[in-house]
Design a protein around this motif. Structure first.
Motif, PDB file in Angstrom:
ATOM      1  N   ASN A 183       0.929  -1.428   0.070  1.00  0.00           N
ATOM      2  CA  ASN A 183       0.194  -0.026  -0.105  1.00  0.00           C
ATOM      3  C   ASN A 183       0.866   1.548  -0.167  1.00  0.00           C
ATOM      4  N   GLY A 184       0.282   2.047  -0.255  1.00  0.00           N
ATOM      5  CA  GLY A 184       1.073   3.731  -0.852  1.00  0.00           C
ATOM      6  C   GLY A 184       0.928   4.715   0.061  1.00  0.00           C
ATOM      7  N   GLU A 185       1.133   5.757   0.235  1.00  0.00           N
ATOM      8  CA  GLU A 185      -0.181   7.100   0.562  1.00  0.00           C
ATOM      9  C   GLU A 185      -0.274   7.569  -1.095  1.00  0.00           C
ATOM     10  N   LEU A 186      -1.774   8.749  -0.321  1.00  0.00           N
ATOM     11  CA  LEU A 186      -2.009   9.536  -1.750  1.00  0.00           C
ATOM     12  C   LEU A 186      -0.927  10.712  -1.117  1.00  0.00           C
ATOM     13  N   PHE A 187      -0.429  11.371  -2.550  1.00  0.00           N
ATOM     14  CA  PHE A 187       0.166  12.738  -2.741  1.00  0.00           C
ATOM     15  C   PHE A 187      -0.126  13.617  -3.547  1.00  0.00           C
ATOM     16  N   TYR A 188      -1.061  13.024  -4.864  1.00  0.00           N
ATOM     17  CA  TYR A 188      -0.759  14.330  -5.701  1.00  0.00           C
ATOM     18  C   TYR A 188      -2.662  13.629  -6.171  1.00  0.00           C
ATOM     19  N   SER A 189      -3.196  15.313  -6.487  1.00  0.00           N
ATOM     20  CA  SER A 189      -4.561  14.823  -7.036  1.00  0.00           C
ATOM     21  C   SER A 189      -5.023  15.225  -8.096  1.00  0.00           C
ATOM     22  N   GLU A 190      -5.641  15.775  -9.339  1.00  0.00           N
ATOM     23  CA  GLU A 190      -6.042  15.997 -10.177  1.00  0.00           C
ATOM     24  C   GLU A 190      -7.864  15.495 -10.619  1.00  0.00           C
ATOM     25  N   ILE A 191      -8.506  17.279 -11.186  1.00  0.00           N
ATOM     26  CA  ILE A 191      -9.652  16.624 -11.847  1.00  0.00           C
ATOM     27  C   ILE A 191      -8.964  16.815 -13.330  1.00  0.00           C
ATOM     28  N   THR A 192      -9.495  16.117 -13.993  1.00  0.00           N
ATOM     29  CA  THR A 192      -9.273  15.816 -15.898  1.00  0.00           C
ATOM     30  C   THR A 192     -10.244  17.023 -16.721  1.00  0.00           C
ATOM     31  N   PRO A 193      -9.678  16.678 -17.805  1.00  0.00           N
ATOM     32  CA  PRO A 193     -10.723  18.354 -18.005  1.00  0.00           C
ATOM     33  C   PRO A 193     -11.987  17.518 -18.218  1.00  0.00           C
ATOM     34  N   GLY A 194     -12.487  16.176 -18.346  1.00  0.00           N
ATOM     35  CA  GLY A 194     -13.575  15.197 -18.637  1.00  0.00           C
ATOM     36  C   GLY A 194     -14.189  14.893 -17.217  1.00  0.00           C
ATOM     37  N   GLY A 195     -13.597  15.685 -15.818  1.00  0.00           N
ATOM     38  CA  GLY A 195     -14.315  15.757 -14.857  1.00  0.00           C
ATOM     39  C   GLY A 195     -13.861  14.116 -13.864  1.00  0.00           C
ATOM     40  N   ILE A 196     -13.316  13.927 -14.614  1.00  0.00           N
ATOM     41  CA  ILE A 196     -12.936  12.361 -13.805  1.00  0.00           C
ATOM     42  C   ILE A 196     -11.429  12.449 -12.424  1.00  0.00           C
ATOM     43  N   ILE A 197     -12.198  12.704 -11.596  1.00  0.00           N
ATOM     44  CA  ILE A 197     -11.067  12.600 -10.597  1.00  0.00           C
ATOM     45  C   ILE A 197      -9.677  11.579 -10.450  1.00  0.00           C
ATOM     46  N   MET A 198      -8.550  12.098 -10.333  1.00  0.00           N
ATOM     47  CA  MET A 198      -7.284  10.939 -10.075  1.00  0.00           C
ATOM     48  C   MET A 198      -6.790  11.156  -8.951  1.00  0.00           C
TER      49      MET A 198
END
Length: 201
Positions: free
Chosen positions: A112-127
């Motif tokens: 398991n890792g740890e969250l370090f980055y997030s982004e909402i794509t132009p298509g509205g997908i939460i990464m």
């Protein structure tokens, strides 16, 4: 089919259509059709909650102790990316989902890792990007077998353009800050030391 004018009539139509599948049209499609009619007729607000995607950044070290990141060649042949996929209802967390997707797509057992980055794509997908603190040996890549989600795997030792801009950005950030990692042998040693310390206490 008449348009329902009350919630009661709408529910009756939904129930009737949802249970009269004729063997050719799945019941859930008939149910959705009735639901759409009811929503339109009764002016019911519909909310679309986005389903996030979790990606796993797995460090790999080679025989020269270079540390890079594991990439997959996507099964749709679009290009190279991090192992990733939709977070499922059965996942305990985004980190768990990212690891599950990586293990499924590569056949390589990770941590398991740890969250370090997030982004909402132009298509509205939460990464949501999870970075693993435990580096695996490049020898682990022998466990990979091509499948419908991943045609091949390799290790990137410097930033590069990936098939998705969000993956490219996550890679740039990882290499820029180069978080410390341990290998599995060191992890075992640390776990043993922690256990012994706990026993002494």
């Amino acid at each position: 089919m008449t348009k329902p004018t009350t919630h009661h009539e709408a529910l009756i139509q939904i129930a009737n259509l949802g249970t009269c599948a004729n063997g050719k049209t799945p019941a859930y499609k008939l149910f959705q059709q009735a639901l759409d009619i009811a929503v339109a007729a009764l002016d019911i607000p519909v909310y679309h909650n986005p389903k996030p995607v979790a990606a796993h950044l797995q460090p790999i070290f080679d025989e020269n102790n270079r540390v890079g990141l594991l990439l997959i060649q996507r099964g749709d042949n679009l290009g190279w990316a991090f192992p990733s996929g939709w977070i499922e209802n059965t996942d305990d967390s985004a980190e768990t989902a990212a690891r599950r997707e990586s293990d499924e797509e590569t056949g390589i057992v990770t941590h398991n890792g740890e969250l370090f980055y997030s982004e909402i794509t132009p298509g509205g997908i939460i990464m949501l990007f999870s970075r693993c603190p435990v580096a695996l040996s490049i020898d682990e890549l022998i466990f990979f077998k091509p499948n419908r989600e991943a045609l091949a795997v390799r290790v990137a030792y410097e930033p590069e353009e990936l098939v998705f801009s969000s993956h490219t950005e996550a890679m740039k950030r990882w290499f820029k800050h180069k978080p410390p990692v341990v290998d599995e042998d060191e992890l075992t040693r640390l776990a043993g030391a922690t256990y012994q310390a706990a026993m002494r206490d």
